[in-house]
Design an enzyme around this catalytic site. Structure first.
Site, PDB file in Angstrom:
ATOM      1  CE  LYS A 232      -4.215  -1.846   2.103  1.00 27.63           C
ATOM      2  NZ  LYS A 232      -5.203  -1.666   3.193  1.00 27.63           N
TER       3      LYS A 232
ATOM      4  CG  ASP B 217      -9.409   1.031   3.877  1.00 32.15           C
ATOM      5  OD1 ASP B 217     -10.141   0.162   3.345  1.00 32.15           O
ATOM      6  OD2 ASP B 217      -8.220   0.837   4.167  1.00 32.15           O
TER       7      ASP B 217
END
Length: 277
Positions: free
Chosen positions: A68, A103
């Site tokens: 990420k 998210d």
């Protein structure tokens, strides 16, 4: 190169992901002749892999551990990805590779669906100070929450996030959590405490106001002890599986041009997969 539109999940390892189940469900629902695949890519090969993502036939990708941060550095990140410090979704715009972090809306979208009215409070308590907490805090501030009380077992990490997000975030000692519970309208667990195989989360849900909402990002088990205690009190709750489903929505829309819905049928499908022995 195949003309079938496709996206993928890039991770190392990646086989455990439920993302293919979610996205293939939506592809079928829309009647799109597309695909979503898993690509196990070791860290040393990640830069080359996403550097040739389009040539590999992909319109974009989800990115999971441990890629990420590298995905953020190797793409054009938006404000959400920069604030969280990690990218979990890659997509193309005008031939350039962009990134975001879904998210944020996964957390907020799940709260809106599971606990309408949760945002009437001015005070929120967030437990944990990792990447998930960053996404949660960004979403809360974006929604207009005035005070985010932040507690973490390693106290120095709360100050890092307070410095990043400013006066909205108020660091709180882990052993002082009980002091703020009576005035918070939303409690969010972003730690691994309460997850299967991890130590329990010791929080007195009974001290929360009767109008409070409790959210837990853990989804194994589906119903954590924290959520069980909240439901026993009649509080609104939002679980980790709901966030997992809602965070997938925008990626699908970016890649395939249709905005999907998180439905009871989809949740039941993924829930059955999670609980399968």
């Amino acid at each position: 190169m195949s003309v079938t539109p496709a996206a993928c999940l890039i991770g190392w390892p990646a086989a455990h992901s439920r993302s293919p189940l979610i996205h293939k469900y939506w592809l079928t629902s829309f009647g799109i002749d597309g695909d979503y695949r898993i690509e196990a890519v070791e860290p040393a090969a990640f830069a080359d892999f996403i550097g040739h993502l389009a040539e590999r036939g992909y319109k974009g990708a989800n990115v999971t551990i441990p890629h990420k941060e590298q995905a953020l550095a190797l793409s054009a990140p938006d404000a959400r990805a920069r604030a969280v410090g990690a990218a979990n979704t890659l997509y193309f715009n005008g031939g350039e590779l962009y990134s975001t972090n879904t998210d944020v809306e996964g957390f907020i979208g799940n709260l809106d669906a599971s606990a309408p009215g949760w945002d009437r409070t001015e005070d929120v308590l967030v437990l944990g100070a990792g990447g998930s907490a960053r996404a949660v805090i960004f979403g809360l501030i974006e929604r207009g929450i005035r005070r985010v009380h932040l507690a973490n077992r390693t106290a120095s990490r709360t100050q890092v996030l307070a410095d990043q997000f400013g006066a909205h975030v108020q660091p709180l000692a882990w052993d002082a959590v009980g002091d703020v519970l009576p005035r918070v309208g939303l409690l969010v667990n972003t730690t691994s405490l309460g997850m299967k195989g991890q130590p329990p989360l010791d929080v007195n849900v009974g001290a929360l106001p009767a109008s409070a909402t409790v959210a837990d990002l853990v989804y194994v088990p589906l119903e954590t002890d924290l959520l069980k205690a909240a439901k026993a009190r009649g509080l609104q709750t939002a679980d980790g599986l709901g966030m997992l489903l809602h965070q997938a929505v925008r990626g699908f829309e970016l890649w395939f041009g249709r905005r999907p819905a998180v439905t009871p049928d989809l949740r039941a499908l993924v829930e059955a997969d999670l609980t399968r022995v």
